[in-house]
Structure formats: structure tokens, C-alpha cells
Design an enzyme around this catalytic site. Structure first.
Site, PDB file in Angstrom:
ATOM      1  N   GLY A  54       0.795  -1.207   0.000  1.00 62.59           N
ATOM      2  CA  GLY A  54       0.000   0.000   0.000  1.00 62.59           C
ATOM      3  C   GLY A  54       0.833   1.264   0.000  1.00 62.59           C
ATOM      4  O   GLY A  54       1.881   1.352  -0.649  1.00 62.59           O
TER       5      GLY A  54
ATOM      6  N   TYR B  17     -10.864   3.488  12.791  1.00 60.00           N
ATOM      7  CA  TYR B  17      -9.817   4.173  12.034  1.00 60.00           C
ATOM      8  C   TYR B  17      -9.858   5.683  12.283  1.00 60.00           C
ATOM      9  O   TYR B  17      -8.820   6.298  12.570  1.00 60.00           O
ATOM     10  CB  TYR B  17      -9.983   3.885  10.544  1.00 60.00           C
ATOM     11  CG  TYR B  17      -8.974   4.587   9.672  1.00 60.00           C
ATOM     12  CD1 TYR B  17      -7.676   4.087   9.542  1.00 60.00           C
ATOM     13  CD2 TYR B  17      -9.300   5.743   8.974  1.00 60.00           C
ATOM     14  CE1 TYR B  17      -6.739   4.733   8.741  1.00 60.00           C
ATOM     15  CE2 TYR B  17      -8.376   6.387   8.178  1.00 60.00           C
ATOM     16  CZ  TYR B  17      -7.100   5.881   8.062  1.00 60.00           C
ATOM     17  OH  TYR B  17      -6.172   6.525   7.274  1.00 60.00           O
TER      18      TYR B  17
ATOM     19  N   ASN C 254       3.476   4.614   9.418  1.00 63.03           N
ATOM     20  CA  ASN C 254       2.466   4.498   8.378  1.00 63.03           C
ATOM     21  C   ASN C 254       1.464   3.379   8.638  1.00 63.03           C
ATOM     22  O   ASN C 254       0.355   3.411   8.120  1.00 63.03           O
ATOM     23  CB  ASN C 254       3.177   4.236   7.035  1.00 63.03           C
ATOM     24  CG  ASN C 254       2.250   3.660   5.993  1.00 63.03           C
ATOM     25  OD1 ASN C 254       1.460   4.377   5.386  1.00 63.03           O
ATOM     26  ND2 ASN C 254       2.331   2.351   5.780  1.00 63.03           N
TER      27      ASN C 254
ATOM     28  N   GLN D  64     -16.237   3.665   9.747  1.00 65.52           N
ATOM     29  CA  GLN D  64     -14.810   3.609  10.051  1.00 65.52           C
ATOM     30  C   GLN D  64     -14.499   4.262  11.398  1.00 65.52           C
ATOM     31  O   GLN D  64     -13.551   5.030  11.526  1.00 65.52           O
ATOM     32  CB  GLN D  64     -13.994   4.276   8.942  1.00 65.52           C
ATOM     33  CG  GLN D  64     -14.039   3.540   7.617  1.00 65.52           C
ATOM     34  CD  GLN D  64     -12.897   3.926   6.699  1.00 65.52           C
ATOM     35  OE1 GLN D  64     -11.733   3.929   7.096  1.00 65.52           O
ATOM     36  NE2 GLN D  64     -13.228   4.270   5.468  1.00 65.52           N
TER      37      GLN D  64
END
Length: 335
Positions: free
Chosen positions: A18, A156, A91, A153
Site C-alpha cells: 500500500g 480508524y 504508516n 470507520q
């Protein structure tokens, strides 16, 4: 092939696939020696092989960033193999796409441990080594969704909000003691990454990032630019600017707009269902590269990344993007 002179040693968590994989490639292209930290051995080995093919030194560690002791041990291993860590990019992320009350407590906690505490653990490992040397740079990969949560989400969005608050506290402490260590946040737009192929989801439709979608190289170039010239905050993509500014000037409207559009916008009806198992608890075997399933609709450039490459025009370009995004919000309000 890159010059034999190294820019320094960089660590990228979640660097096997990714956005992280795109960042690893970008940093290697810019002359960094790169260490890749991720769970999946196949992706770690493939990413480090790419770094070496570009003429740079590389080292890979299979590690779960939710384990603070394992992250610290990985940092020690990197320094033993490559030397002092100069740049650390946090990340890594993992998560699910599901309504909050349909997300099990175990899934929610796991997503939070990886996405938020993984950043905390990486920052601790980096600063433990950088602070005594009084040099180094930590880059947190943030998100437009750190400024405005969207449906499906919660874990997240909550984690990315927490990363901002945590980073602000760390920066204030470093500033208080006069440290020369830099800490940056780069907030990303929706990216065409592997995340949406292996995110855990109870829905039959293939998950997708809410359009507009950008290629991961757009985000990677922004990270490379910030690594070259540290900046405290960077917004990547016109959609990020629009979401942040729209939230600031029309918060109630954004509540309604995202409730109406962001739910359906997270599914790609033309892609069928994902055939990749979720990676929330275990890595998915194989080398998955940087791109997801949306090459046919992803943008390859952003005004922010162009502006960062031409520093003199940065503020004027950002102003143009901000005015354009704000105009879009006003237009929607009028409708």
C-alpha cells in the site's frame, strides 16, 4: 541506480504494501537506506529487494507494531544493521468497514492497537534513539479523516484523531526542552491501496475509499518532500483541504453531507466482492505491492505535491486549493 552516498537511514512501518510500499520506493529513489517493518514476511522481503535494486541498503523486520517491546527490538536491530535512524515514518494501519455497533470489541481494540498504538510505539522507539542525539525526524501518516469522522470507520477515524492529539503533546514536550528533533504529520486523502482489498467487512460489496481517489504515489511524494524539508503539517489532495475547511466553516452541514454520501461511497458495486482475506489479525501471504483495485479511477497527481516541490509557490498554491475547496462547500450549501 542511486548514488552511493546515503541520505541517511529511514524506517517505514507498514512498508510492505500500500502507501507504505510506495513510501519505501520513493525514499529509496531519493537516496535513503530503508528499513521495512511489517508483519508479512513475503511483502517485507519484496520491499527490501526493491530498495537494494535501486542501489540502496535495506533491512526488513517482521514485526507487529502493536507490541511495543517488539518495535523497540526492531529499532535496535535496524541500527545494528544500517546505523543510526535518521527518519522514522509511522504508516502502519489496520481496520474494518462496519457500523460501530456491528464491530466487535475485539476488532475495534485490534484496529486501535495497530493504527494508534502502533504509531505511539514507533514514535517511542524513534525518539528514544533520536532525542539523545538531538537530531532526527518522525513523520506520522495522518488522514483527512483525522479532522472529520465518517460512517463505517469509527476505529480508524478515532485512531487518526488520537494520533493528532498525541503528536501535538509530543511536539510541545520537544519544543519545551529545545530539541532539534522534528515531528511532522502528513494527512492523506483517499488512496488506491491494498487496504480496501483486505479490510475486514461484513458487506458483500467490495470496499473502496470515498472518491476522489488518488494513487499511493501521490502520498509517497508528499512524504518524500516533507522528509527533504520538514513541515509541521501537510494536507495532501484537494479533497483533504475541502474536508478540513468544510468541517471548520460548516460542521453541521458536513455531518449531514457525509451521512448522506459517505456510506454508499465506500462500496464499489462494479468490483464484486473482495477475494482477499482480512489482515486485521494475521498478515495476508504474498507480495501485494502498492496499488489496490482502483487504478481505473485513481488520480496520479495533486496540487499539494506539486506545490511542495516548488516551495516558493507553496503558500499561494495552498491558498488556491483552499479557496477552490471552500467554494465547493459554499456551492453545496446553496444547493
Amino acid at each position: 541506480m542511486s548514488s552511493t552516498t546515503s541520505r541517511g537511514v529511514a524506517v517505514v512501518t507498514g512498508g510492505s504494501a500500500g502507501l507504505g510500499r510506495a513510501i519505501v520506493r520513493e525514499l529509496a529513489d531519493r537516496g535513503w537506506d530503508v528499513a521495512v517493518l511489517a508483519r508479512g514476511r513475503d511483502g517485507v522481503d519484496a520491499a527490501t529487494a526493491e530498495v537494494r535494486a535501486k542501489g540502496r541498503r535495506a533491512h526488513g523486520v517482521s514485526v507487529d507494531v502493536a507490541d511495543h517491546a517488539a518495535v523497540d527490538a526492531a529499532a535496535s536491530e535496524v541500527e545494528a544493521e544500517l546505523g543510526d535512524i535518521d527518519l522514522w515514518v509511522n504508516n502502519v494501519m489496520s481496520g474494518s468497514i462496519a457500523p460501530f455497533l456491528d464491530t466487535t470489541p475485539e476488532d475495534y481494540e485490534r484496529a486501535t492497537k495497530v493504527t494508534y498504538l502502533g504509531t505511539v510505539n514507533g514514535t517511542r522507539a524513534a525518539l528514544t534513539r533520536m532525542r539523545p542525539r538531538d537530531r532526527g525526524h518522525v513523520i506520522q501518516i495522518g488522514s483527512a479523516l483525522a479532522h472529520r469522522g465518517i460512517p463505517l470507520q469509527a476505529a480508524y477515524c478515532g485512531s487518526k484523531h488520537a494520533v493528532h492529539g498525541f503528536t501535538d503533546s509530543v511536539v510541545s514536550e520537544l519544543t519545551h526542552e529545545g530539541s532539534a528533533v522534528a515531528v511532522s504529520i502528513v494527512d492523506m486523502p483517499a488512496l488506491n491501496t491494498t487496504q480496501f482489498g483486505w479490510v475486514k467487512s461484513p458487506f458483500s460489496e467490495h470496499p473502496q475509499p470515498v472518491p476522489p481517489i488518488y494513487q499511493p504515489e501521490v502520498g509517497a511524494r508528499a512524504v518524500g518532500d516533507v522528509a527533504d524539508k520538514p513541515r509541521r503539517r501537510t494536507w495532501v489532495g484537494e479533497s483533504t483541504v475541502g474536508l478540513v475547511l468544510g468541517t471548520r466553516v460548516a460542521g453541521r452541514f458536513m455531518d449531514w453531507y457525509l451521512a448522506k454520501n459517505a456510506w454508499e461511497g465506500q462500496f464499489a458495486e462494479d468490483k464484486g466482492s473482495s477475494t482477499t482475506p482480512p489482515n486485521l489479525y494475521e498478515p495476508v501471504p504474498g507480495d501485494h505491492g502498492a496499488h489496490g483495485a482502483f487504478d481505473d479511477r485513481a488520480r496520479g497527481e495533486s496540487i499539494q505535491t506539486r506545490a511542495l516541490r516548488h516551495r516558493r509557490g507553496l503558500y499561494s498554491a495552498a491558498s488556491v486549493a483552499g479557496v477552490a475547496a471552500l467554494a465547493g462547500v459554499v456551492k453545496l450549501l446553496r444547493r
